[in-house]
Enzyme design. Structure first.
Site, PDB file in Angstrom:
ATOM      1  N   SER A 139      43.541  38.184  39.983  1.00 39.83           N
ATOM      2  CA  SER A 139      43.036  39.219  40.899  1.00 39.83           C
ATOM      3  C   SER A 139      43.599  39.131  42.314  1.00 39.83           C
ATOM      4  CB  SER A 139      41.518  39.149  40.991  1.00 39.83           C
ATOM      5  OG  SER A 139      40.955  39.555  39.771  1.00 39.83           O
TER       6      SER A 139
ATOM      7  N   LYS B 176      45.603  41.943  43.353  1.00 37.91           N
ATOM      8  CA  LYS B 176      44.994  43.205  43.790  1.00 37.91           C
ATOM      9  C   LYS B 176      45.297  43.460  45.270  1.00 37.91           C
ATOM     10  CE  LYS B 176      41.283  42.940  40.362  1.00 37.91           C
ATOM     11  NZ  LYS B 176      39.897  42.509  40.080  1.00 37.91           N
TER      12      LYS B 176
ATOM     13  N   TYR C 200      48.660  47.189  35.445  1.00 42.69           N
ATOM     14  CA  TYR C 200      47.607  46.310  35.966  1.00 42.69           C
ATOM     15  C   TYR C 200      47.726  44.899  35.406  1.00 42.69           C
ATOM     16  CZ  TYR C 200      42.859  44.486  36.611  1.00 42.69           C
ATOM     17  OH  TYR C 200      41.773  43.706  36.923  1.00 42.69           O
TER      18      TYR C 200
ATOM     19  N   TYR D  96      34.073  39.405  45.151  1.00 39.75           N
ATOM     20  CA  TYR D  96      33.132  40.043  44.224  1.00 39.75           C
ATOM     21  C   TYR D  96      31.701  39.974  44.763  1.00 39.75           C
ATOM     22  CZ  TYR D  96      37.168  38.953  41.334  1.00 39.75           C
ATOM     23  OH  TYR D  96      38.414  38.800  40.846  1.00 39.75           O
TER      24      TYR D  96
ATOM     25  N   VAL E 204      40.716  34.659  38.762  1.00 39.61           N
ATOM     26  CA  VAL E 204      40.150  33.776  37.736  1.00 39.61           C
ATOM     27  C   VAL E 204      41.141  32.732  37.240  1.00 39.61           C
ATOM     28  CG1 VAL E 204      38.369  35.374  36.935  1.00 39.61           C
ATOM     29  CG2 VAL E 204      40.649  35.430  35.879  1.00 39.61           C
TER      30      VAL E 204
END
Lengths: 317, 317, 317, 317
Positions: A74, A77, A200, A252, A270
């Protein structure tokens, strides 16, 4: 009015601190588990730790396994959003994704339905899929372009996707496919869903080490200029905005707790990596694969708390 | 590693900036509405604006209606939490209220049921009612003690509750009563609900002006020491933590947007006030009664954006 | 087209069936627990069972502890709605409460907020509080009038409230108070909340036995006419509507399962009673205090399944 | 105990009633809109009405456009569940889908996440996709087998899929794909998602007229025996259970209102068809394309209300 920062650590003091943090990291190895939703991640040796700092002037310091590559997941991102903010207008981006903390787990679908297919922010999965759709729709070769960008930011031409991880993600695409199809049902995905997922999952499958990641985020610690090659990546305003977004939404539904404990803009993955920014000073990357229940690296967060304590300076006071 | 802040504004430059902001505020007077859920607030003249800055050394500068008192409303949630953090252990507080952005409107009840009566953070109504319950259960005279604390922080012995506002809130207590009773149903409210509401509504009914509010928050811009009397209010760590919490949770479900635009820890109230902190430099209070749909002052937020632009420095880079 | 119902059981056969059901009930005594949220209910001896049937012509048959009084709790929600449907226009009732299954636990507050304070149906707590408010606002003596109504329906002038239960409910009012205040916040409660709660808790605190309850529901099995005194309680249409509402909404979020297994309109209470209607034939009341996780009597539901099997006729085919 | 049903209408009286309902249907043609989410449905001429009744003995009566084929859409969810209940054990079915009203719109995804990928009932889209997965996993030719079953139930060998509708559904699969992938993410979909969608969309694309639909449901009005060929489709218990499920869950989040007004087990489709069952007496199919906001035929529901009024008998009393 005169600004009086605490005296910053010198190079030797910081090096000593980094090495101490690497030495203490094994204390956290009893807790948490490696991400296991895809085989390629589940096989990672859990008891590893690395840390790297890239100063605003480009100097790098590190300790532990800072040269061991891992799946950045992530953290990509942020790279993808940087690319989108360079290529699209604010209106094109922010009419399709919000800038608010989600108050939900990173892969929750509830919020998406309640708010008619507009993801809360670009760092939850739905939001990152939306950004992937923007890039897939706009760029001829969205994977190639992002890889080039990351290589340039990190001044490391060898950075590449781990195709095995990308394939493994695609084999376990169900939840992300559900998110993408739901957004498509609301008219908010413009490219083919399978193509968006492929983009992605490739972004998530970038393999990098702590030094490379810290370098690739250094421009956020240098008012938008990449110290590795002197090019401007972001305006000062974009830099501030990105750091603010990382502080409120980067971890998050543990963003509030991370802000409380660490107080720096940051982004976790992760794969066990966490990147953090000390604005105008340095970017930091820590890595250790064991995750807490929110999907954030346990030893990584502890090390960042220790680093901030040792630095005697944070943007929060 | 050397910190190189932008040259800060000198006193005259800052004064000019504040006056310019006050002069430009009427541009926002066409939008938004004064809070109208209780008569005492609905009667406020909408087209007013004030701004005050309290430097880390205690000097104050202001412009516009900075001496006009208004109802501080939710800004008092910070004063109450400061008192709780001084009197209770972290465990006593944080086992009963979270530190995460809510992702919901400030008075939503949904999250509270889903998460078994534990409010997301101390700045949504449920969380502030919980803090009011902690203080009501612990202090002999919870209203008196908070008023004394605020007077001391602001170095202004005349600050007081507006009893008419407090009574009017009690007459329209339904939603807050629902929140408090629901938490009681989960065993998380220890005092009598009516008593807790009375404490809470009095805190909200504090009447203060911009100068007084800026002064009462100056310790958060001075590593925990109140520059108005030299006393330590918070440890450095508590100071950092509070600022981080204000940045992630201070503006309800517009916290992300406020961080993006302004980039400062802050807290708003439906009386039209917003307090913000530039760590190690200054606390700021702006006030203008017209609110956007999130309950935040429109002209107030615009002025803070202008101030940050003019200061050429934020904690975000 | 000729209707050919299965030959109904004669009186002796039905009596034998009821006694068999009473004999088999102890098989369920190993499971479930007595309601314990108020002391007055927690003290009830758990291993009891009674069953009574009131035919459309008024004849009563029973077995087990059919004369032992118990707290009817939520079964009173039907009596209260009957009273409201007699005294108010459909518009007055159905603009303030819905007629749809809730899909949520009986005391959930989430749905209420999502749907702006309009309860899904009159048999969840929020809906019953709304009906209590309608009666409190309309009747001079809402408690007295309901008691008179129930006494007349059951042809039993000694039925009364258990004041100890009513007081105990008031002492543990928190969740129902939260529901009522939330509806008041939406402008949907017109009387004083404390008064509404007092009415509601008294209704729930009616003490009745199986025979009395079966008799009080017989008009729903007799096209609206009370066979105990020959008076019309409801029109045929109202009767049908009430039975349909009981079938879709009478057993909270286990309504679908109860319809599947039993196939009769019914209403349960946490005192362990369940009332069911075999339209045009009979009303039934079973009672046994041990509850499943939905708050419905375990032995009661089993006995109703057995009764329907034995009758060889249900409204569902 | 003697059952005394109201004298049923004779054949001529019922015929007159059906023709009157057909004559009055145009009164509803001013309201509602034809389903428009796929072109194939949007093109249907909106101002049409048909009604057909199939008695428990197999005789058929009809009025209006009862021979005009239309897309049965969600009515096929019943045919699919019948097939599943014939081929799978109760445990195989009911461990993967519930039997409770959803309290949500037919295509909502929220409930699915909150309850870990277990759909509330087989008549919401998620539940029907689950049943389609069961059949796709179990049967060699799931589409062929269902078509054969429907042809046999309706004693009409020409019934077939409208391939244009099926393709059009697949072209607009986004929301159903989201539902299916989300269930797969919870491990509850066993076949390939694309295959399950293909099965599901074909079932929905069956083209039938009122007479054929009424005939295909007649076994539910005849204790499980198909009166068209004398074969047993369901046991008496299965018949009762299916009718109960239709009553509580057949009309999405308008199930309660439909039960209140009509009082019959029923199932609607966005093609404008509604099927209803008068247990032990007759099955009914009405059709008219204009839908209310819940996706149910407006003129269809009105006609069913009129029919029930005229019959002077319902299962509800």
């Amino acid at each position: 009015m005169i600004d009086t920062p605490a005296t910053p650590l010198n190079q030797e003091e910081l090096q000593a601190l980094l090495e101490q943090l690497a030495k203490e990291a094994p204390r956290c190895f009893g807790e948490g588990r490696v991400a296991s939703y895809i085989p390629a991640l589940a096989e990672v040796e859990p008891d590893q730790f690395g840390i790297a700092v890239c100063h605003a002037d480009g100097r790098v310091q590190c300790a532990g396994a800072a040269s061991t590559p891992f799946s950045i997941q992530s953290i990509s991102k942020v790279h993808a959003l940087v690319l989108a903010m360079q290529r699209l207008t604010p209106e094109e981006i922010w009419s399709r994704v919000g800038r608010e903390p989600s108050g939900q787990a990173f892969n929750s679908i509830v919020q998406l339905e309640v708010e008619n297919g507009i993801p809360r922010n670009p760092f939850i999965n739905a939001g990152a899929l939306m950004v992937s759709d923007m890039l897939t729709s706009r760029l001829v070769m969205p994977q190639h372009t992002l890889r080039e960008q990351v290589r340039r930011l990190a001044a490391t031409p060898t950075i590449d996707f781990d195709e095995r991880v990308a394939r493994s993600e695609m084999d376990h695409k169900a939840r992300n496919a559900a998110l993408a199809y739901l957004m498509q049902a609301y008219g908010n995905i413009h490219s083919d869903v399978e193509l968006v997922l492929d983009t992605y999952f490739h972004y998530c499958a970038l393999a990098m080490n702590c030094v490379e990641l810290a370098k690739s985020f250094a421009f956020l610690a240098n008012r938008g200029v990449n110290p590795n090659d002197g090019t401007r990546v972001f305006s000062e305003i974009h830099t501030r905005q990105m750091n603010a977004l990382l502080l409120t939404c980067g971890l998050y539904d543990a963003a509030g707790d991370f802000a409380w404990r660490v107080g720096l803009p940051g982004k976790s993955g992760v794969g066990g990596g966490i990147v953090a920014i000390l604005p105008r000073r340095m970017s930091i990357c820590v890595w250790s694969p064991r995750l807490d229940s929110y999907g954030n690296s346990i030893a990584g967060r502890h090390a960042l708390e220790g680093l901030v304590s040792g630095l005697r300076f944070t943007p929060m006071g």
